[in-house]
Design a protein around this motif. Structure first.
Motif, mmCIF file in Angstrom:
data_model
loop_
_atom_site.group_PDB
_atom_site.id
_atom_site.type_symbol
_atom_site.label_atom_id
_atom_site.label_comp_id
_atom_site.label_asym_id
_atom_site.label_seq_id
_atom_site.Cartn_x
_atom_site.Cartn_y
_atom_site.Cartn_z
ATOM 1 N N PRO A 172 0.804 -1.235 0.000
ATOM 2 C CA PRO A 172 0.000 0.000 0.000
ATOM 3 C C PRO A 172 0.835 1.284 0.000
ATOM 4 O O PRO A 172 0.372 2.314 -0.488
ATOM 5 C CB PRO A 172 -0.838 -0.121 1.287
ATOM 6 N N ASP A 173 2.071 1.204 0.516
ATOM 7 C CA ASP A 173 2.850 2.437 0.676
ATOM 8 C C ASP A 173 4.027 2.558 -0.292
ATOM 9 O O ASP A 173 4.938 3.358 -0.061
ATOM 10 C CB ASP A 173 3.388 2.524 2.121
ATOM 11 N N GLN A 174 4.032 1.764 -1.343
ATOM 12 C CA GLN A 174 5.153 1.813 -2.287
ATOM 13 C C GLN A 174 4.711 2.500 -3.573
ATOM 14 O O GLN A 174 3.526 2.549 -3.886
ATOM 15 C CB GLN A 174 5.625 0.396 -2.648
ATOM 16 N N SER A 175 5.694 2.966 -4.303
ATOM 17 C CA SER A 175 5.422 3.503 -5.621
ATOM 18 C C SER A 175 5.541 2.342 -6.608
ATOM 19 O O SER A 175 6.584 1.692 -6.675
ATOM 20 C CB SER A 175 6.459 4.592 -5.925
ATOM 21 N N LEU A 176 4.491 2.074 -7.350
ATOM 22 C CA LEU A 176 4.509 0.959 -8.309
ATOM 23 C C LEU A 176 4.726 1.498 -9.718
ATOM 24 O O LEU A 176 4.052 2.448 -10.136
ATOM 25 C CB LEU A 176 3.189 0.171 -8.265
ATOM 26 N N CYS A 177 5.668 0.890 -10.425
ATOM 27 C CA CYS A 177 6.029 1.371 -11.765
ATOM 28 C C CYS A 177 5.870 0.234 -12.761
ATOM 29 O O CYS A 177 6.670 -0.705 -12.779
ATOM 30 C CB CYS A 177 7.482 1.860 -11.722
ATOM 31 N N LEU A 178 4.822 0.300 -13.563
ATOM 32 C CA LEU A 178 4.574 -0.737 -14.574
ATOM 33 C C LEU A 178 5.465 -0.464 -15.789
ATOM 34 O O LEU A 178 5.418 0.615 -16.369
ATOM 35 C CB LEU A 178 3.096 -0.722 -14.977
ATOM 36 N N ILE A 179 6.271 -1.473 -16.129
ATOM 37 C CA ILE A 179 7.272 -1.320 -17.199
ATOM 38 C C ILE A 179 6.763 -2.019 -18.447
ATOM 39 O O ILE A 179 6.288 -3.153 -18.384
ATOM 40 C CB ILE A 179 8.595 -1.999 -16.766
ATOM 41 N N MET A 180 6.875 -1.342 -19.588
ATOM 42 C CA MET A 180 6.473 -2.005 -20.844
ATOM 43 C C MET A 180 7.252 -1.441 -22.023
ATOM 44 O O MET A 180 7.706 -0.294 -21.996
ATOM 45 C CB MET A 180 4.966 -1.852 -21.085
ATOM 46 N N GLY A 181 7.404 -2.270 -23.049
ATOM 47 C CA GLY A 181 8.017 -1.797 -24.286
ATOM 48 C C GLY A 181 7.027 -0.939 -25.058
ATOM 49 O O GLY A 181 5.817 -0.982 -24.818
ATOM 50 N N GLN A 182 7.595 -0.173 -26.002
ATOM 51 C CA GLN A 182 6.781 0.728 -26.831
ATOM 52 C C GLN A 182 5.636 0.015 -27.540
ATOM 53 O O GLN A 182 4.540 0.549 -27.650
ATOM 54 C CB GLN A 182 7.698 1.261 -27.920
ATOM 55 N N ASP A 183 5.900 -1.206 -28.007
ATOM 56 C CA ASP A 183 4.868 -1.961 -28.729
ATOM 57 C C ASP A 183 3.671 -2.238 -27.819
ATOM 58 O O ASP A 183 2.522 -2.099 -28.228
ATOM 59 C CB ASP A 183 5.437 -3.273 -29.300
ATOM 60 N N SER A 184 3.948 -2.589 -26.567
ATOM 61 C CA SER A 184 2.853 -2.846 -25.625
ATOM 62 C C SER A 184 2.080 -1.557 -25.347
ATOM 63 O O SER A 184 0.847 -1.566 -25.255
ATOM 64 C CB SER A 184 3.394 -3.386 -24.297
ATOM 65 N N TYR A 185 2.800 -0.452 -25.218
ATOM 66 C CA TYR A 185 2.121 0.818 -24.922
ATOM 67 C C TYR A 185 1.163 1.196 -26.054
ATOM 68 O O TYR A 185 0.048 1.678 -25.805
ATOM 69 C CB TYR A 185 3.137 1.943 -24.679
#
Ligand code: ATP
Length: 216
Positions: free
Chosen positions: A96-109
């Motif tokens: 609950p108290d962390q910063s979550l960073c979803l990582i993806m390649g350009q194609d996925s975006y």
């Protein structure tokens, strides 16, 4: 706040492009950890012939010895398609108290608007899009994300200051490797694939006779 990188994929199989990408994100964003989350049933790809357990085992072998890389099998224990939004809801509950960073390649975006409840993703995490070598450089930003964009030079600080809701683009491309190409090489029994995947993963593939047929 600590930044936790969330790296979802089919990992069919995991390759050096994935590993370089994770290391680059770790170094750039000063993440506490990167979680590799193999999709059991990727919603946007045909069901992989290689089981989720095999794919997770290969991830485990590939990240062995790397303190900050962690295998997370949460999608393997869930029936039905592996929707990222559901994984993020679960992670948000655990962290609950962390910063979550979803990582993806350009194609996925670029494919993001086809994802289930994609507009809600920033309610749970930040998005970090990484350049892919075979694509035009630069981020083609979805209009809904315009107000959320931060420059990559500001991203480490900005992402650590709030838990979710921002998006940034990392213009550094990992090597131009794809799982599709590796599967093709393995079907042809080419030894070239060995250059693009960790040795222990190649060994696992050979021992378990994976990727010998067209289906992959
Ligand atoms: P496939 O060829 O089967 O579609 P893939 O190589 O794209 O697979 P995935 O497991 O689907 O591998 O990738 C997981 C994530 O990693 C995706 O967001 C993808 O864009 C990103 N990614 C994979 N390989 C690279 C690469 N070489 N450079 C940048 N991003 C990558």
């Amino acid at each position: 706040m600590e930044i936790i990188g969330i790296f979802g994929g089919t990992f069919n199989p995991i390759h050096n492009g994935h590993l370089v990408l994770a290391q680059t994100v770790l170094d750039t964003m000063h993440c506490a950890q990167i979680r590799f989350i193999p999709a059991a049933l990727p919603p946007h790809k045909t069901t992989p012939a290689v089981t989720a357990t095999h794919r997770a085992n290969m991830v485990q072998l590939a990240i062995r010895g790397h303190q900050q890389f962690v295998l997370d099998t949460c999608e393997l224990d869930r029936p039905g398609p592996s929707y990222t939004i559901e994984t993020l809801r679960l992670l948000r509950h655990q962290l609950p108290d962390q910063s979550l960073c979803l990582i993806m390649g350009q194609d996925s975006y670029q494919q993001l608007p086809t994802w289930y409840r994609w507009l809600e993703l920033p309610d749970y995490c930040h998005l970090l899009v990484v350049h892919r070598a075979d694509r035009e450089p630069g981020l083609s930003l979805h209009a809904q994300h315009r107000a959320k964009l931060v420059d990559i030079t500001d991203a480490p600080h900005a992402f650590a200051t709030q838990a979710h809701g921002l998006i940034s683009y990392l213009p550094v491309a990992p090597p131009a490797i794809s799982s599709t190409h590796i599967r093709e090489q393995l079907q042809q029994d080419s030894h070239d694939a060995g250059a693009d995947i960790p040795q222990q993963v190649l060994q696992y593939i050979r021992q378990n006779h994976l990727y010998q047929t067209q289906a992959g």
